[in-house]
Design a protein around this motif. Sequence first.
Motif, PDB file in Angstrom:
ATOM      1  N   LEU A   1      42.059  -0.345  69.612  1.00 29.47           N
ATOM      2  CA  LEU A   1      41.717  -0.954  68.325  1.00 29.47           C
ATOM      3  C   LEU A   1      41.262   0.093  67.328  1.00 29.47           C
ATOM      4  O   LEU A   1      41.627   0.034  66.137  1.00 29.47           O
ATOM      5  CB  LEU A   1      40.622  -2.006  68.538  1.00 29.47           C
ATOM      6  CG  LEU A   1      40.112  -2.713  67.279  1.00 29.47           C
ATOM      7  CD1 LEU A   1      41.235  -3.497  66.603  1.00 29.47           C
ATOM      8  CD2 LEU A   1      38.943  -3.639  67.622  1.00 29.47           C
ATOM      9  N   GLN A   2      40.494   1.058  67.779  1.00 28.37           N
ATOM     10  CA  GLN A   2      40.028   2.136  66.902  1.00 28.37           C
ATOM     11  C   GLN A   2      41.205   2.897  66.305  1.00 28.37           C
ATOM     12  O   GLN A   2      41.213   3.219  65.108  1.00 28.37           O
ATOM     13  CB  GLN A   2      39.143   3.095  67.706  1.00 28.37           C
ATOM     14  CG  GLN A   2      38.715   4.342  66.950  1.00 28.37           C
ATOM     15  CD  GLN A   2      37.867   5.261  67.805  1.00 28.37           C
ATOM     16  OE1 GLN A   2      36.660   5.301  67.695  1.00 28.37           O
ATOM     17  NE2 GLN A   2      38.515   6.019  68.680  1.00 28.37           N
ATOM     18  N   PHE A   3      42.215   3.167  67.113  1.00 26.42           N
ATOM     19  CA  PHE A   3      43.397   3.879  66.611  1.00 26.42           C
ATOM     20  C   PHE A   3      44.132   3.052  65.564  1.00 26.42           C
ATOM     21  O   PHE A   3      44.546   3.572  64.518  1.00 26.42           O
ATOM     22  CB  PHE A   3      44.338   4.209  67.773  1.00 26.42           C
ATOM     23  CG  PHE A   3      45.610   4.878  67.336  1.00 26.42           C
ATOM     24  CD1 PHE A   3      45.639   6.240  67.079  1.00 26.42           C
ATOM     25  CD2 PHE A   3      46.776   4.137  67.168  1.00 26.42           C
ATOM     26  CE1 PHE A   3      46.807   6.858  66.666  1.00 26.42           C
ATOM     27  CE2 PHE A   3      47.945   4.749  66.758  1.00 26.42           C
ATOM     28  CZ  PHE A   3      47.961   6.108  66.506  1.00 26.42           C
ATOM     29  N   VAL A   4      44.290   1.758  65.835  1.00 26.32           N
ATOM     30  CA  VAL A   4      44.999   0.889  64.897  1.00 26.32           C
ATOM     31  C   VAL A   4      44.272   0.832  63.554  1.00 26.32           C
ATOM     32  O   VAL A   4      44.901   0.820  62.487  1.00 26.32           O
ATOM     33  CB  VAL A   4      45.143  -0.530  65.493  1.00 26.32           C
ATOM     34  CG1 VAL A   4      45.671  -1.505  64.448  1.00 26.32           C
ATOM     35  CG2 VAL A   4      46.064  -0.507  66.704  1.00 26.32           C
ATOM     36  N   VAL A   5      42.940   0.835  63.590  1.00 22.76           N
ATOM     37  CA  VAL A   5      42.150   0.738  62.363  1.00 22.76           C
ATOM     38  C   VAL A   5      42.136   2.060  61.595  1.00 22.76           C
ATOM     39  O   VAL A   5      42.219   2.079  60.360  1.00 22.76           O
ATOM     40  CB  VAL A   5      40.705   0.297  62.701  1.00 22.76           C
ATOM     41  CG1 VAL A   5      39.805   0.393  61.473  1.00 22.76           C
ATOM     42  CG2 VAL A   5      40.698  -1.122  63.256  1.00 22.76           C
ATOM     43  N   LEU A   6      42.049   3.178  62.311  1.00 21.92           N
ATOM     44  CA  LEU A   6      41.828   4.470  61.660  1.00 21.92           C
ATOM     45  C   LEU A   6      43.095   5.279  61.419  1.00 21.92           C
ATOM     46  O   LEU A   6      43.077   6.218  60.615  1.00 21.92           O
ATOM     47  CB  LEU A   6      40.860   5.316  62.496  1.00 21.92           C
ATOM     48  CG  LEU A   6      39.451   4.748  62.686  1.00 21.92           C
ATOM     49  CD1 LEU A   6      38.622   5.698  63.538  1.00 21.92           C
ATOM     50  CD2 LEU A   6      38.771   4.518  61.336  1.00 21.92           C
ATOM     51  N   ARG A   7      44.183   4.973  62.099  1.00 25.05           N
ATOM     52  CA  ARG A   7      45.397   5.783  61.978  1.00 25.05           C
ATOM     53  C   ARG A   7      46.605   4.892  61.719  1.00 25.05           C
ATOM     54  O   ARG A   7      46.663   3.760  62.201  1.00 25.05           O
ATOM     55  CB  ARG A   7      45.644   6.577  63.273  1.00 25.05           C
ATOM     56  CG  ARG A   7      44.558   7.577  63.625  1.00 25.05           C
ATOM     57  CD  ARG A   7      44.580   8.776  62.686  1.00 25.05           C
ATOM     58  NE  ARG A   7      43.597   9.774  63.104  1.00 25.05           N
ATOM     59  CZ  ARG A   7      42.322   9.789  62.685  1.00 25.05           C
ATOM     60  NH1 ARG A   7      41.896   8.846  61.848  1.00 25.05           N
ATOM     61  NH2 ARG A   7      41.503  10.727  63.086  1.00 25.05           N
TER      62      ARG A   7
END
Length: 311
Positions: A211-217
């Motif tokens: 989820l962090q990757f989807v939000v930040l990248r």
Amino acid sequence: MSATPSSALSSPHPHLASGLLLASAGSIAFSGKAIIVKLAYRHGVDAVTLIMYRMLFALPLFLALAWWASRGKPPLTRKDWLGILGLGFTGYYLASFLDFWGLQYISASLERLILYLNPTLVLVLGWVLYQRRISGLQAAAMAVSYAGVLLVFGHEADFAGPGAALGALLVFGSAISYAIYLVYSGELVKRLGSMRLVGLATSVACALCLLQFVVLRPLDAATAVAPEVIWLSMLNATLCTFAPVIMVMMGIERIGAGLAAQTGMIGPMSTIAMGVLILDEPFNGWIIAGTVLVVSGVFLVTRFGAANAAK
């Protein structure tokens, strides 16, 4: 002359050799994580993307572990799920991300020494949260271990520059986050079992990293990495993440948590050795002296703690 009973010939740990081998192999495999991360950073990947790939490949393995460990067990309650979510966030998501981020700035050797301070942080949290007494001998041993880290950090700051302070702080934050997990996981471990809790909590952490990757990248950032990053991440997820969990747990089953924990001393040594041989990291008297202080201090902290508990 009567025959000697078989029970008298049996050792306290009938599986001592296999237990020590499993726990030691798990400790070495865990230590290899920092080496793989440092190798991946040479291909221009960032921490958010790198940890996403590690957790992407690890997620099916930990979901399978959670399923296997949950067979025949009672269903989880709402309180159980809240505990799993909290422990998954602190113990595996936040601790892992801060660790990966910090490795952008410091050597694998210093990273492993900082993480090895974990028992001292658990001791301090127990004092802060539960007013558990810290003996004078434990405090002295803690001072020795932190002096060792400062010694290695001072040497590293000379060649790593100002980024060394940020990296050390991030990894120390990772150690604190994992210590919080250890302090609060006791009740859930008793109720759910260690394998079930690890499988579920790590699965939560994997989902958070994705989820962090989807939000930040942007999503196409996942395909922009070098092929080396992919296979290094697969190696990290299997050999240095999932396999060590199984090996250490199997080792604990055979020789007990206390003896298995002592094999953790192999971790800093193996990281330093791999850092020198694989990453060409420096190795000198300062690093040797700092490592001896850290390992000795943490060993004495655990020994004094065990002695106090036995009184």
